[in-house]
Design an enzyme around this catalytic site. Structure first.
Site, PDB file in Angstrom:
ATOM      1  N   ARG A 160       0.831  -1.226   0.000  1.00 33.69           N
ATOM      2  CA  ARG A 160       0.000   0.000   0.000  1.00 33.69           C
ATOM      3  C   ARG A 160       0.859   1.268   0.000  1.00 33.69           C
ATOM      4  O   ARG A 160       0.560   2.245   0.694  1.00 33.69           O
ATOM      5  CB  ARG A 160      -0.956   0.033   1.197  1.00 33.69           C
ATOM      6  CG  ARG A 160      -1.891  -1.114   1.305  1.00 33.69           C
ATOM      7  CD  ARG A 160      -2.839  -1.268   0.119  1.00 33.69           C
ATOM      8  NE  ARG A 160      -3.523  -2.534   0.279  1.00 33.69           N
ATOM      9  CZ  ARG A 160      -3.104  -3.670  -0.301  1.00 33.69           C
ATOM     10  NH1 ARG A 160      -2.053  -3.681  -1.129  1.00 33.69           N
ATOM     11  NH2 ARG A 160      -3.750  -4.794  -0.097  1.00 33.69           N
ATOM     12  N   SER A 209     -10.019   0.532   3.928  1.00 41.04           N
ATOM     13  CA  SER A 209      -9.274   0.291   5.170  1.00 41.04           C
ATOM     14  C   SER A 209      -8.703   1.589   5.723  1.00 41.04           C
ATOM     15  O   SER A 209      -8.078   2.356   4.994  1.00 41.04           O
ATOM     16  CB  SER A 209      -8.120  -0.675   4.914  1.00 41.04           C
ATOM     17  OG  SER A 209      -8.639  -1.918   4.498  1.00 41.04           O
ATOM     18  N   GLU A 280      -3.726   4.002   6.295  1.00 44.13           N
ATOM     19  CA  GLU A 280      -3.647   3.671   4.870  1.00 44.13           C
ATOM     20  C   GLU A 280      -4.291   4.784   4.048  1.00 44.13           C
ATOM     21  O   GLU A 280      -3.836   5.099   2.949  1.00 44.13           O
ATOM     22  CB  GLU A 280      -4.381   2.344   4.612  1.00 44.13           C
ATOM     23  CG  GLU A 280      -4.351   1.911   3.156  1.00 44.13           C
ATOM     24  CD  GLU A 280      -4.793   0.458   2.976  1.00 44.13           C
ATOM     25  OE1 GLU A 280      -4.506  -0.381   3.852  1.00 44.13           O
ATOM     26  OE2 GLU A 280      -5.433   0.178   1.952  1.00 44.13           O
TER      27      GLU A 280
END
Ligand SMILES: Cc1cc2nc3c(=O)[nH]c(=O)nc-3n(C[C@H](O)[C@H](O)[C@H](O)COP(=O)(O)OP(=O)(O)OC[C@H]3O[C@@H](n4cnc5c(N)ncnc54)[C@H](O)[C@@H]3O)c2cc1C
Length: 293
Positions: A160, A209, A280
């Site tokens: 990520r 998320s 994130e």
């Protein structure tokens, strides 16, 4: 070149929060992006590109930048053999549809990632054991200094993460896929979407998320659930009762509410597990979490 002032960004984010952009423009070609980057450079204005805003938290006070959105030719998809070329503004859904019709598999993981190719490269988006790095050959990136193709290694893709910075615009990407029966692709996508629906609040306004999974036996979601945070609400934002690593807009959320929830979640995870959760979701504008120690 049509640059608008004060465009509210809330309607460009999946959470539905955030204030206005000082300047906002849509670009449909690489030449238009170059012109807009020069326009911003002449005014010493930072530039940020947004996709579908599905991983974005935008400051309620707004963003002191030129915000770009890619469209037209920069959202188109084409393929040649096993190589799929997509504009940075093309949605994952459209690219997946094109790949399936061309009998190309390998992009099925993106079926549940409601973003664009540019956002996917920036985030190295991924799911079900695959990510953009696993299919990306190279991405065309423009900045005020010019443009060029970068490989996954040059983009610094990891979990990520990419090394891309605001001011760099992902204009296009080439993905290497592999021949696959369209019916098999369809079947897998159906199964993955059903799994997703069972585990996550897919029918709520969220930004996916909130935190990256920590190096711990518990995922971020399980950890926050164990901290008793499911359903915890601040203002109009609440931690999803279905999955604790999601924040839902429960009606009238502000970005400040989501940020306060994130600070509270980090504080509790640190107190209970000694883990410093890293977010994130990407911040746009003047946003910061409270320090936890
Ligand atoms: C319900 C839901 C489920 C999700 N599930 C997943 C999942 O399984 N896996 C996963 O990885 N993510 C998931 N996400 C998060 C999100 O969809 C991904 O991170 C996605 O890749 C973001 O793409 P976007 O186009 O919406 O980018 P945005 O949210 O608009 O932007 C994200 C970042 O990318 C930058 N950016 C976007 N486009 C460009 C461009 N063309 N050039 C340069 N920079 C750009 C932005 O400036 C920002 O920093 C989920 C989100 C939701 C709402």
């Amino acid at each position: 070149m049509n640059v608008e002032e004060g465009v509210e960004l809330a309607r460009f984010t999946t959470l539905g929060t955030g204030g206005p952009a000082r300047a906002f423009a849509r670009a449909e070609s690489a030449a238009e992006v170059t012109g807009l980057l020069q326009w911003a450079a002449a005014r010493e204005l930072p530039v940020a590109t947004i996709g579908l805003g599905s991983n974005l938290l935008v400051a309620d006070e707004g963003v002191d930048a030129l915000v770009l959105k890619l469209a037209g030719g920069l959202a188109a998809v084409d393929s040649d053999g096993e190589l799929v070329r997509a504009g940075g503004g093309a949605t994952n859904a459209v690219v997946l549809h094109h790949a399936r019709n061309a009998g190309l598999g390998g992009f099925e993981f993106a079926c549940a990632i409601p973003g664009t190719i540019g956002g996917g490269v920036w985030m190295n988006g991924g799911a079900y054991g695959a990510d953009f790095a696993s299919v990306l050959v190279r991405a065309l990136v423009a900045s005020a200094d010019g443009s060029g193709w970068l490989t996954p290694a040059e983009l610094g893709l990891s979990y990520r993460h990419s090394d891309l910075r605001h001011g760099q615009v992902v204009l296009a990407a080439e993905l290497r896929l592999r021949p696959r029966d369209p019916d098999e692709i369809k079947r897998d996508v159906r199964e993955l979407n059903a799994r997703r629906k069972a585990a996550q609040p897919t029918n709520r306004r969220t930004f996916g998320s909130v935190f990256k999974n920590p190096e711990h036996e518990l995922t971020a979601g399980r950890m926050l659930e164990a901290c008793g945070l499911k359903g915890h609400r601040i203002g109009g934002a609440q931690i999803s009762p279905k999955h604790a690593n999601f924040i839902e807009n429960a009606g009238d959320a502000r970005t400040a509410d989501a940020l306060a929830l994130m600070s509270e979640a980090r504080r509790r995870a640190f107190e209970q597990y000694g883990v410093e959760l890293r977010h994130e979701v990407e911040f746009l504008g003047d946003l910061a979490l409270e320090p936890i120690r």
